[in-house]
Motif scaffolding. Sequence first.
Motif, short mmCIF file in Angstrom:
data_model
loop_
_atom_site.label_atom_id
_atom_site.label_comp_id
_atom_site.label_asym_id
_atom_site.label_seq_id
_atom_site.Cartn_x
_atom_site.Cartn_y
_atom_site.Cartn_z
N ARG A 152 11.12 -1.21 -7.18
CA ARG A 152 12.04 -1.73 -8.20
C ARG A 152 11.31 -2.70 -9.13
N TRP A 153 10.38 -3.46 -8.58
CA TRP A 153 9.60 -4.38 -9.40
C TRP A 153 8.74 -3.62 -10.39
N PHE A 154 8.06 -2.56 -9.91
CA PHE A 154 7.30 -1.71 -10.83
C PHE A 154 8.21 -1.14 -11.92
N VAL B 104 0.46 1.51 -16.41
CA VAL B 104 0.52 2.97 -16.35
C VAL B 104 1.57 3.37 -15.33
N ALA B 105 1.90 4.65 -15.28
CA ALA B 105 2.79 5.22 -14.27
C ALA B 105 4.16 4.55 -14.22
N PHE C 248 0.83 -1.20 0.00
CA PHE C 248 0.00 0.00 0.00
C PHE C 248 0.86 1.26 0.00
N ALA C 249 1.95 1.25 0.77
CA ALA C 249 2.82 2.42 0.80
C ALA C 249 3.50 2.63 -0.54
N ALA C 250 4.00 1.55 -1.13
CA ALA C 250 4.67 1.66 -2.42
C ALA C 250 3.71 2.18 -3.49
N GLU D 85 -2.53 -2.88 -5.41
CA GLU D 85 -1.65 -3.48 -4.41
C GLU D 85 -1.62 -5.00 -4.55
N GLN D 86 -2.75 -5.57 -4.97
CA GLN D 86 -2.86 -7.02 -5.04
C GLN D 86 -1.85 -7.62 -6.01
N GLU D 87 -1.56 -6.90 -7.10
CA GLU D 87 -0.56 -7.42 -8.03
C GLU D 87 0.79 -7.59 -7.35
N LEU D 88 1.18 -6.63 -6.52
CA LEU D 88 2.43 -6.77 -5.78
C LEU D 88 2.39 -7.98 -4.85
N VAL D 89 1.30 -8.12 -4.12
CA VAL D 89 1.17 -9.23 -3.17
C VAL D 89 1.29 -10.58 -3.88
#
Length: 205
Positions: A63-65, A95-96, A17-19, A39-43
């Motif tokens: 870094r993953w993004f 995006v982003a 969530f912070a990222a 956020e779910q994609e990161l999890v």
Amino acid sequence: MVTPAKAQGACDCCWAFAAVATVESLNKIKGGELLDLSEQELVDCNLAGQNGCKSGHIEVALRWFQSKGGAVTEATYPYGERQGQCKTTDSASRVAPIVDVELVKGELWLKVAVLDRPVAVAIDAQGAVLQNYKSGIYKGPCTTMQNHAVVLVRYGVSDNGDKYWILKNSWGEGWGQKGFFFMRREADGPEGLCGVAGWGTYPVM
């Protein structure tokens, strides 16, 4: 420039969530839309060096993004409060995009960094007083043992001269001041109150 506070619920993925919050805001600051990103994609998908709903690292997430060319939207990959199988591929519409990740330490440098964008930080959030926060400037008690990720969005000074940070939490809009809170600034040593100044992390576009 900041999306409303979200709720991580039963999944201990404050790091995600912070990222995501830092990327959402910076995308808007740089001229894009203020989008709810996933956020779910990161999890589910950012697995190397991360522990999903148990713990994780903001820098690793950003870094993953960076390596993927951006994030997918919340509408594309909604939050589910638990870790599941990764549902995106390298060809996913993103995006982003970010080009780098920066780290900053100490309240002076956090103050400089947050002028241009929100900065993800970690604090000690285990105390009952903070968990039951309603309003005002939080002044402790807490330690500097960081265990919860939040986002610095701005700073200021109260009418009586108390310096404070404004932070965005991931405990929903029913907590604190619609999910945000104020924390004392520049009065608690080099690590800051609750360890807020130990390290800050933010994306670069």
